[in-house]
Design a protein around this motif. Structure first.
Motif, PDB file in Angstrom:
ATOM      1  N   ALA A   7       4.414 -18.356  24.554  1.00  0.00           N
ATOM      2  CA  ALA A   7       4.005 -19.664  25.034  1.00  0.00           C
ATOM      3  C   ALA A   7       4.512 -20.761  24.110  1.00  0.00           C
ATOM      4  O   ALA A   7       4.983 -21.817  24.559  1.00  0.00           O
ATOM      5  N   THR A   8       4.442 -20.522  22.808  1.00  0.00           N
ATOM      6  CA  THR A   8       4.880 -21.528  21.837  1.00  0.00           C
ATOM      7  C   THR A   8       6.386 -21.758  21.927  1.00  0.00           C
ATOM      8  O   THR A   8       6.862 -22.908  21.916  1.00  0.00           O
ATOM      9  N   PHE A   9       7.156 -20.680  22.001  1.00  0.00           N
ATOM     10  CA  PHE A   9       8.610 -20.821  22.133  1.00  0.00           C
ATOM     11  C   PHE A   9       8.956 -21.555  23.426  1.00  0.00           C
ATOM     12  O   PHE A   9       9.837 -22.420  23.445  1.00  0.00           O
ATOM     13  N   TRP A  10       8.291 -21.185  24.498  1.00  0.00           N
ATOM     14  CA  TRP A  10       8.548 -21.814  25.793  1.00  0.00           C
ATOM     15  C   TRP A  10       8.249 -23.310  25.745  1.00  0.00           C
ATOM     16  O   TRP A  10       9.037 -24.131  26.219  1.00  0.00           O
ATOM     17  N   GLN A  11       7.136 -23.676  25.164  1.00  0.00           N
ATOM     18  CA  GLN A  11       6.745 -25.084  25.107  1.00  0.00           C
ATOM     19  C   GLN A  11       7.751 -25.917  24.314  1.00  0.00           C
ATOM     20  O   GLN A  11       8.083 -27.050  24.698  1.00  0.00           O
ATOM     21  N   ARG A  12       8.236 -25.369  23.203  1.00  0.00           N
ATOM     22  CA  ARG A  12       9.224 -26.117  22.410  1.00  0.00           C
ATOM     23  C   ARG A  12      10.532 -26.281  23.168  1.00  0.00           C
ATOM     24  O   ARG A  12      11.176 -27.335  23.117  1.00  0.00           O
ATOM     25  N   LEU A  13      10.943 -25.217  23.872  1.00  0.00           N
ATOM     26  CA  LEU A  13      12.187 -25.290  24.633  1.00  0.00           C
ATOM     27  C   LEU A  13      12.087 -26.317  25.750  1.00  0.00           C
ATOM     28  O   LEU A  13      13.003 -27.124  25.960  1.00  0.00           O
ATOM     29  N   ILE A  14      10.980 -26.311  26.463  1.00  0.00           N
ATOM     30  CA  ILE A  14      10.774 -27.266  27.544  1.00  0.00           C
ATOM     31  C   ILE A  14      10.723 -28.690  27.008  1.00  0.00           C
ATOM     32  O   ILE A  14      11.332 -29.611  27.571  1.00  0.00           O
ATOM     33  N   ALA A  15       9.998 -28.881  25.912  1.00  0.00           N
ATOM     34  CA  ALA A  15       9.894 -30.225  25.342  1.00  0.00           C
ATOM     35  C   ALA A  15      11.264 -30.772  24.961  1.00  0.00           C
ATOM     36  O   ALA A  15      11.526 -31.975  25.109  1.00  0.00           O
ATOM     37  N   ARG A  16      12.141 -29.896  24.498  1.00  0.00           N
ATOM     38  CA  ARG A  16      13.481 -30.332  24.083  1.00  0.00           C
ATOM     39  C   ARG A  16      14.399 -30.600  25.268  1.00  0.00           C
ATOM     40  O   ARG A  16      15.154 -31.580  25.285  1.00  0.00           O
ATOM     41  N   GLY A  17      14.357 -29.727  26.274  1.00  0.00           N
ATOM     42  CA  GLY A  17      15.330 -29.810  27.355  1.00  0.00           C
ATOM     43  C   GLY A  17      14.908 -30.624  28.556  1.00  0.00           C
ATOM     44  O   GLY A  17      15.755 -31.063  29.343  1.00  0.00           O
ATOM     45  N   LEU A  18      13.608 -30.857  28.741  1.00  0.00           N
ATOM     46  CA  LEU A  18      13.134 -31.485  29.959  1.00  0.00           C
ATOM     47  C   LEU A  18      13.600 -32.932  30.141  1.00  0.00           C
ATOM     48  O   LEU A  18      13.910 -33.326  31.274  1.00  0.00           O
ATOM     49  N   PRO A  19      13.661 -33.772  29.110  1.00  0.00           N
ATOM     50  CA  PRO A  19      14.144 -35.141  29.339  1.00  0.00           C
ATOM     51  C   PRO A  19      15.537 -35.187  29.951  1.00  0.00           C
ATOM     52  O   PRO A  19      15.800 -35.994  30.850  1.00  0.00           O
ATOM     53  N   ASP A  20      16.441 -34.333  29.484  1.00  0.00           N
ATOM     54  CA  ASP A  20      17.796 -34.314  30.041  1.00  0.00           C
ATOM     55  C   ASP A  20      17.788 -33.823  31.483  1.00  0.00           C
ATOM     56  O   ASP A  20      18.535 -34.329  32.326  1.00  0.00           O
ATOM     57  N   PHE A  21      16.950 -32.836  31.782  1.00  0.00           N
ATOM     58  CA  PHE A  21      16.885 -32.334  33.148  1.00  0.00           C
ATOM     59  C   PHE A  21      16.324 -33.405  34.081  1.00  0.00           C
ATOM     60  O   PHE A  21      16.793 -33.561  35.208  1.00  0.00           O
ATOM     61  N   ALA A  22      15.327 -34.139  33.617  1.00  0.00           N
ATOM     62  CA  ALA A  22      14.767 -35.221  34.431  1.00  0.00           C
ATOM     63  C   ALA A  22      15.823 -36.284  34.706  1.00  0.00           C
ATOM     64  O   ALA A  22      15.911 -36.810  35.831  1.00  0.00           O
ATOM     65  N   GLU A  23      16.625 -36.608  33.700  1.00  0.00           N
ATOM     66  CA  GLU A  23      17.693 -37.589  33.919  1.00  0.00           C
ATOM     67  C   GLU A  23      18.703 -37.069  34.936  1.00  0.00           C
ATOM     68  O   GLU A  23      19.180 -37.814  35.798  1.00  0.00           O
ATOM     69  N   PHE A  24      19.022 -35.787  34.854  1.00  0.00           N
ATOM     70  CA  PHE A  24      19.944 -35.186  35.824  1.00  0.00           C
ATOM     71  C   PHE A  24      19.399 -35.326  37.243  1.00  0.00           C
ATOM     72  O   PHE A  24      20.153 -35.616  38.183  1.00  0.00           O
ATOM     73  N   LEU A  25      18.117 -35.127  37.438  1.00  0.00           N
ATOM     74  CA  LEU A  25      17.537 -35.186  38.781  1.00  0.00           C
ATOM     75  C   LEU A  25      17.709 -36.556  39.419  1.00  0.00           C
ATOM     76  O   LEU A  25      17.770 -36.670  40.649  1.00  0.00           O
ATOM     77  N   THR A  26      17.794 -37.604  38.612  1.00  0.00           N
ATOM     78  CA  THR A  26      17.989 -38.943  39.174  1.00  0.00           C
ATOM     79  C   THR A  26      19.412 -39.132  39.690  1.00  0.00           C
ATOM     80  O   THR A  26      19.682 -40.106  40.396  1.00  0.00           O
ATOM     81  N   MET A  27      20.326 -38.231  39.360  1.00  0.00           N
ATOM     82  CA  MET A  27      21.717 -38.332  39.797  1.00  0.00           C
ATOM     83  C   MET A  27      21.976 -37.654  41.141  1.00  0.00           C
ATOM     84  O   MET A  27      23.076 -37.745  41.678  1.00  0.00           O
ATOM     85  N   LEU A  28      20.973 -36.967  41.677  1.00  0.00           N
ATOM     86  CA  LEU A  28      21.186 -36.166  42.878  1.00  0.00           C
ATOM     87  C   LEU A  28      21.438 -37.037  44.107  1.00  0.00           C
ATOM     88  O   LEU A  28      20.806 -38.084  44.291  1.00  0.00           O
ATOM     89  N   GLN A  29      22.349 -36.573  44.954  1.00  0.00           N
ATOM     90  CA  GLN A  29      22.639 -37.208  46.224  1.00  0.00           C
ATOM     91  C   GLN A  29      21.862 -36.492  47.336  1.00  0.00           C
ATOM     92  O   GLN A  29      21.445 -35.341  47.168  1.00  0.00           O
ATOM     93  N   PRO A  30      21.637 -37.148  48.481  1.00  0.00           N
ATOM     94  CA  PRO A  30      20.881 -36.520  49.568  1.00  0.00           C
ATOM     95  C   PRO A  30      21.423 -35.154  49.979  1.00  0.00           C
ATOM     96  O   PRO A  30      20.644 -34.231  50.256  1.00  0.00           O
ATOM     97  N   GLU A  31      22.754 -35.013  50.023  1.00  0.00           N
ATOM     98  CA  GLU A  31      23.312 -33.718  50.430  1.00  0.00           C
ATOM     99  C   GLU A  31      23.012 -32.630  49.410  1.00  0.00           C
ATOM    100  O   GLU A  31      22.911 -31.446  49.762  1.00  0.00           O
ATOM    101  N   GLN A  32      22.857 -33.001  48.137  1.00  0.00           N
ATOM    102  CA  GLN A  32      22.514 -32.011  47.125  1.00  0.00           C
ATOM    103  C   GLN A  32      21.056 -31.566  47.258  1.00  0.00           C
ATOM    104  O   GLN A  32      20.730 -30.406  47.016  1.00  0.00           O
ATOM    105  N   ILE A  33      20.190 -32.484  47.641  1.00  0.00           N
ATOM    106  CA  ILE A  33      18.788 -32.117  47.874  1.00  0.00           C
ATOM    107  C   ILE A  33      18.699 -31.186  49.078  1.00  0.00           C
ATOM    108  O   ILE A  33      17.927 -30.221  49.071  1.00  0.00           O
TER     109      ILE A  33
END
Length: 303
Positions: free
Chosen positions: A120-146
């Motif tokens: 759980a601890t390893f998972w939480q640190r990994l998510i905390a580090r990578g999630l901001p970039d993934f959230a930014e990526f999601l804002t780039m999606l086009q309707p056809e990609q959804i």
């Protein structure tokens, strides 16, 4: 990074965070906290070094990336891997060393709880580090990609889909064969008496398989709705973080209770099975843990 190639993740990750969150999830293999492998130690370093490519491949599978998105994610995933190598691998080596020490006298329920807490601890640190970039990526999606993502969800297969299609006899046979295969690999083989007298707590449960599959569909629908709603990177990050921190708020009724019951079944079963093993079999398991630790030590030294 996460390299998921198992046939049945439920056993081989000691019920990792991804499974507890209702999504898809080696037994006693603490290294699988951030890197899920079924390959032997001689291939661990190669797999780790290619994990950034594999993660990009999986994201592309679900989103059909544009060139711009691929460039963005390639840089961010490479940075995540570099962070993981510098900060998380030394922690992983230390955790594997502690697991070696704990396993000298066999497996206890407390050892399993410790492994789950480490995961759980390893998972939480990994998510905390990578999630901001993934959230930014999601804002780039086009309707056809959804729409592409929705199609992947609707037409996706996988182990749970196959298991849900089996009748009770087929499911019991498949589940039993898999358990024996995992144990034979981990302990270097089972004798006939051991194979015939494995504890029965973990018999196949068709209702649990179907509930897990339905919960996965709920997860996919909720994620799709989140992506369709859009928003700013900070807003998406906040919603995703809340979701991952409290996944039970999105689970189907009864799922949390069944999950905890199954988790305890795994714990009792693993302790009982380990107690059945000979000193030679336990040494084989211990060598597997030690081999993974040495491989990750080499990755740390390589920098």
């Amino acid at each position: 990074m996460a390299w998921s190639v198992q046939r049945k993740p439920e056993m081989t990750c000691l019920i990792p965070p991804s499974f507890r969150h209702g999504n898809r999830v080696g037994w006693l293999s603490l290294l699988l906290l951030c890197l899920v492998l079924t390959a032997g130690c001689s291939r661990t370093r190669i797999a780790y070094n290619f994990s950034d490519w594999f993660l990009l491949h999986r994201i592309d599978h679900y989103f059909d990336l544009t060139r711009e998105q691929e460039r963005f994610l390639s840089a961010r995933v490479s940075a995540l891997q570099a962070w993981h190598r510098q900060h998380e691998l030394p922690r992983l080596v230390a955790a594997l060393g502690e697991l070696e020490r704990r396993y000298q006298d066999g497996l206890s329920a407390e050892d399993i709880e410790w492994v789950w807490a480490q995961q759980a601890t390893f998972w939480q640190r990994l998510i905390a580090r990578g999630l901001p970039d993934f959230a930014e990526f999601l804002t780039m999606l086009q309707p056809e990609q959804i729409r592409h993502l929705q199609n992947r969800f609707q037409n996706g297969g996988g182990w749970l889909v196959k298991q849900a299609a089996l009748d009770e006899a087929e499911l019991a046979r498949d589940h039993g064969e898999w358990l024996r295969e995992v144990l034979e690999d981990w302990y270097g083989g089972l004798d006939a008496d051991q194979a015939a007298s494995l504890p029965g707590e973990l018999r196949a449960d068709a209702g649990w398989v179907k509930l897990r599959l339905a919960n996965r569909h709920r997860f996919q629908q909720n994620f799709l709705e989140l992506v369709q709603a859009g928003g700013s990177p900070d807003g998406l990050h906040q919603r995703l973080s809340l979701w991952l921190q409290h996944p039970e708020t999105r689970w189907l009724p009864g799922f949390e209770e069944r999950l905890e019951a199954r988790r305890r079944q795994w714990q009792r079963w693993m302790v009982r099975v380990d107690a059945m093993m000979s000193p030679a079999q336990r040494r084989h398991a211990l060598e597997r843990i030690r081999g993974y630790r040495l491989d990750f030590e080499t990755l740390v030294e390589e920098g």
